[in-house]
Design a protein around this motif. Structure first.
Motif, PDB file in Angstrom:
ATOM      1  N   ILE A  21     -14.020 -12.327  -9.466  1.00  0.00           N
ATOM      2  CA  ILE A  21     -13.937 -11.439  -8.293  1.00  0.00           C
ATOM      3  C   ILE A  21     -12.989 -10.273  -8.582  1.00  0.00           C
ATOM      4  CG2 ILE A  21     -13.449 -11.294  -5.806  1.00  0.00           C
ATOM      5  CD1 ILE A  21     -15.628 -13.330  -6.404  1.00  0.00           C
ATOM      6  N   ILE A  22     -13.540  -9.074  -8.533  1.00  0.00           N
ATOM      7  CA  ILE A  22     -12.736  -7.868  -8.744  1.00  0.00           C
ATOM      8  C   ILE A  22     -12.689  -7.108  -7.417  1.00  0.00           C
ATOM      9  CG2 ILE A  22     -12.494  -5.713 -10.065  1.00  0.00           C
ATOM     10  CD1 ILE A  22     -12.497  -8.094 -11.960  1.00  0.00           C
ATOM     11  N   ASP A  23     -11.504  -6.991  -6.869  1.00  0.00           N
ATOM     12  CA  ASP A  23     -11.327  -6.364  -5.551  1.00  0.00           C
ATOM     13  C   ASP A  23     -10.747  -4.963  -5.729  1.00  0.00           C
ATOM     14  OD1 ASP A  23     -10.818  -5.722  -2.930  1.00  0.00           O
ATOM     15  OD2 ASP A  23      -9.654  -7.523  -2.479  1.00  0.00           O
ATOM     16  N   VAL A  24     -11.576  -3.958  -5.449  1.00  0.00           N
ATOM     17  CA  VAL A  24     -11.142  -2.563  -5.645  1.00  0.00           C
ATOM     18  C   VAL A  24     -10.510  -2.006  -4.367  1.00  0.00           C
ATOM     19  CG1 VAL A  24     -11.895  -0.269  -6.400  1.00  0.00           C
ATOM     20  CG2 VAL A  24     -13.070  -2.285  -7.257  1.00  0.00           C
ATOM     21  N   GLY A  25     -10.856  -2.599  -3.242  1.00  0.00           N
ATOM     22  CA  GLY A  25     -10.457  -2.048  -1.936  1.00  0.00           C
ATOM     23  C   GLY A  25      -8.963  -1.846  -1.770  1.00  0.00           C
ATOM     24  N   ILE A  26      -8.632  -0.740  -1.153  1.00  0.00           N
ATOM     25  CA  ILE A  26      -7.233  -0.482  -0.746  1.00  0.00           C
ATOM     26  C   ILE A  26      -7.316   0.130   0.646  1.00  0.00           C
ATOM     27  CG2 ILE A  26      -5.123   0.831  -1.146  1.00  0.00           C
ATOM     28  CD1 ILE A  26      -5.758   1.008  -4.063  1.00  0.00           C
ATOM     29  N   THR A  27      -6.923  -0.639   1.653  1.00  0.00           N
ATOM     30  CA  THR A  27      -6.898  -0.099   3.016  1.00  0.00           C
ATOM     31  C   THR A  27      -5.513  -0.354   3.595  1.00  0.00           C
ATOM     32  OG1 THR A  27      -9.246  -0.640   3.242  1.00  0.00           O
ATOM     33  CG2 THR A  27      -8.050  -0.148   5.284  1.00  0.00           C
ATOM     34  N   ARG A  28      -4.961   0.681   4.218  1.00  0.00           N
ATOM     35  CA  ARG A  28      -3.649   0.529   4.871  1.00  0.00           C
ATOM     36  C   ARG A  28      -3.873  -0.008   6.270  1.00  0.00           C
ATOM     37  NH1 ARG A  28       0.558   5.411   3.481  1.00  0.00           N
ATOM     38  NH2 ARG A  28       0.549   5.103   1.244  1.00  0.00           N
ATOM     39  N   ILE A  29      -3.208  -1.119   6.587  1.00  0.00           N
ATOM     40  CA  ILE A  29      -3.338  -1.707   7.920  1.00  0.00           C
ATOM     41  C   ILE A  29      -1.968  -1.663   8.597  1.00  0.00           C
ATOM     42  CG2 ILE A  29      -3.834  -3.865   9.164  1.00  0.00           C
ATOM     43  CD1 ILE A  29      -5.856  -4.518   7.036  1.00  0.00           C
ATOM     44  N   ALA A  30      -1.946  -1.152   9.826  1.00  0.00           N
ATOM     45  CA  ALA A  30      -0.664  -1.039  10.541  1.00  0.00           C
ATOM     46  C   ALA A  30      -0.014  -2.415  10.636  1.00  0.00           C
ATOM     47  CB  ALA A  30      -0.915  -0.465  11.932  1.00  0.00           C
ATOM     48  N   ASP A  31       1.284  -2.481  10.303  1.00  0.00           N
ATOM     49  CA  ASP A  31       2.012  -3.742  10.332  1.00  0.00           C
ATOM     50  C   ASP A  31       3.479  -3.442  10.653  1.00  0.00           C
ATOM     51  OD1 ASP A  31       3.338  -6.096   9.889  1.00  0.00           O
ATOM     52  OD2 ASP A  31       2.238  -6.625   8.070  1.00  0.00           O
ATOM     53  N   GLU A  32       3.837  -3.724  11.894  1.00  0.00           N
ATOM     54  CA  GLU A  32       5.194  -3.357  12.336  1.00  0.00           C
ATOM     55  C   GLU A  32       6.274  -4.210  11.683  1.00  0.00           C
ATOM     56  OE1 GLU A  32       5.117  -3.394  16.575  1.00  0.00           O
ATOM     57  OE2 GLU A  32       3.764  -1.666  16.659  1.00  0.00           O
ATOM     58  N   THR A  33       5.872  -5.340  11.087  1.00  0.00           N
ATOM     59  CA  THR A  33       6.883  -6.196  10.456  1.00  0.00           C
ATOM     60  C   THR A  33       7.327  -5.620   9.106  1.00  0.00           C
ATOM     61  OG1 THR A  33       5.289  -7.573   9.269  1.00  0.00           O
ATOM     62  CG2 THR A  33       5.845  -8.240  11.538  1.00  0.00           C
ATOM     63  N   ARG A  34       6.572  -4.647   8.597  1.00  0.00           N
ATOM     64  CA  ARG A  34       6.937  -4.045   7.310  1.00  0.00           C
ATOM     65  C   ARG A  34       7.758  -2.775   7.520  1.00  0.00           C
ATOM     66  NH1 ARG A  34       3.279  -6.068   3.144  1.00  0.00           N
ATOM     67  NH2 ARG A  34       2.625  -8.056   4.028  1.00  0.00           N
ATOM     68  N   LYS A  35       8.660  -2.543   6.576  1.00  0.00           N
ATOM     69  CA  LYS A  35       9.502  -1.344   6.660  1.00  0.00           C
ATOM     70  C   LYS A  35       8.637  -0.080   6.640  1.00  0.00           C
ATOM     71  CE  LYS A  35      13.283   0.474   4.085  1.00  0.00           C
ATOM     72  NZ  LYS A  35      13.821   0.450   2.755  1.00  0.00           N
ATOM     73  N   SER A  36       7.588  -0.113   5.811  1.00  0.00           N
ATOM     74  CA  SER A  36       6.711   1.051   5.686  1.00  0.00           C
ATOM     75  C   SER A  36       5.843   1.264   6.921  1.00  0.00           C
ATOM     76  CB  SER A  36       5.795   0.860   4.472  1.00  0.00           C
ATOM     77  OG  SER A  36       5.028  -0.327   4.662  1.00  0.00           O
TER      78      SER A  36
END
Ligand code: NAD
Length: 293
Positions: free
Chosen positions: A229-244
């Motif tokens: 399994i090769i996963d190319v996907g990169i999607t940013r998902i809002a996550d308030e627990t992360r500093k970013s």
């Protein structure tokens, strides 16, 4: 199940390149020079370009980052590319996508001298790829091939299902896997947004390349026992627990799918670093050609 560690594989490629670059410098030859053009302030694009510039520093390449405001004219961008095409000190040119709406990506990509097209998106480059002629290979598919090579994963005679048909990932990936080059000779099915029975098709795959940008799309029931399994996907998902304020998600439901896979790439740390390593290899190649002229 084995994790395909893109960070490690990319590091070994960059380490080898670093030695070659040092050799060039020791022989008094010019080292590769990559120029990246970044338009606007897209956060993800900033991150990608930053990582590319950092990789250049790591391997000993020269790099230049040209920034334009979001409102820059297409004329100015094309004029800059033409100047870079003429500059003998520049080996590779990349324009970070996506572009603002008023600038045509096709026009920009076509303006790049194919000899400096280290992202591998120019129509000449893709044409040669289709014909099996030597050319640059688009960085992400090339990175995936390098990953398969690093882990000695056989593709010959196996059924590869590529999900996504974009010009930068899915389509060139399908061409490489179905070609007669090393890490080709697979039987390839390419799936896209109009594919019917995608689940059933995917379940017959020995190798799945997921490149559609839909977080967690590939689920455990879509995957054969022992598949790669090769996963190319990169999607940013809002996550308030992360500093970013966000986390990155791939196209594969990793926790469940990894239970069935023989090999699987994580996100992040899988295909992403390999894409950058592949870009470095393409830039080295663009420069090395000059030394043999
Ligand atoms: P794209 O949007 O240009 O293409 C997506 C493709 O997926 C299209 O061909 C579409 O037909 C297909 N698709 C969309 N929804 C579908 C569905 N429900 N079922 C089947 N197919 C579907 O995207 P892209 O530029 O190819 O990028 C794909 C993903 O890979 C994105 O998440 C992107 O961020 C990521 N990416 C990662 C790297 C890396 O270095 N890791 C490089 C490039 C792109």
């Amino acid at each position: 199940m084995q994790i395909l560690n893109g960070k490690e594989a990319a590091q070994s490629i960059k380490d080898a390149l670093k030695l070659e670059v040092a050799q060039l410098a020791a022989n008094g030859k010019e080292v590769p020079h990559l120029v990246a053009i970044l338009i606007g302030n897209n956060g993800a694009s900033e991150t990608y370009v930053g990582a590319k510039v950092k990789a250049c520093e790591e391997v000993g390449f020269k790099s230049t980052l040209i920034r334009f405001e979001e409102t820059v004219s297409a004329f100015k961008v094309l004029e800059t590319i033409r100047d870079l095409n003429r500059d003998p000190d520049v080996d590779g040119i990349l324009v970070q996508l996506p572009l603002p709406e008023h600038i045509s990506a096709d026009e920009v990509i076509t303006c790049i001298d194919p000899a400096k097209d280290v992202d591998g998106f120019h129509p000449n480059t893709i044409g040669k790829l289709v014909l099996g002629q030597p050319s640059f290979i688009p960085a992400t598919p090339y990175g995936i091939i390098l990953m398969l090579e690093h882990y000695k994963i056989e593709t010959k005679g196996r059924h590869a299902v590529v999900i996504g048909r974009s010009n930068i990932v899915g389509r060139p990936m399908s061409i490489l896997l179905s070609g007669s080059g090393s890490y080709g000779n697979a039987t390839v099915t390419i799936c896209h947004s109009h594919t019917q029975n995608l689940k059933e098709i995917c379940a017959t795959a020995d190798i799945v390349i997921a490149a559609l940008g839909r977080p967690g799309f590939v689920t455990e029931d879509m995957v054969k026992e022992g598949a790669v399994i090769i996963d190319v996907g990169i999607t940013r998902i809002a996550d308030e627990t992360r500093k970013s304020g966000y986390r990155i998600s791939g196209d594969v439901d990793f926790p469940a799918v990894s239970q069935k896979a023989s090999f699987i790439t994580p996100v992040p740390g899988g295909v992403g670093p390999m894409t950058i390593a592949a870009l470095m290899k393409n830039t080295f190649k663009a420069c090395a050609v000059k030394h043999y002229e």
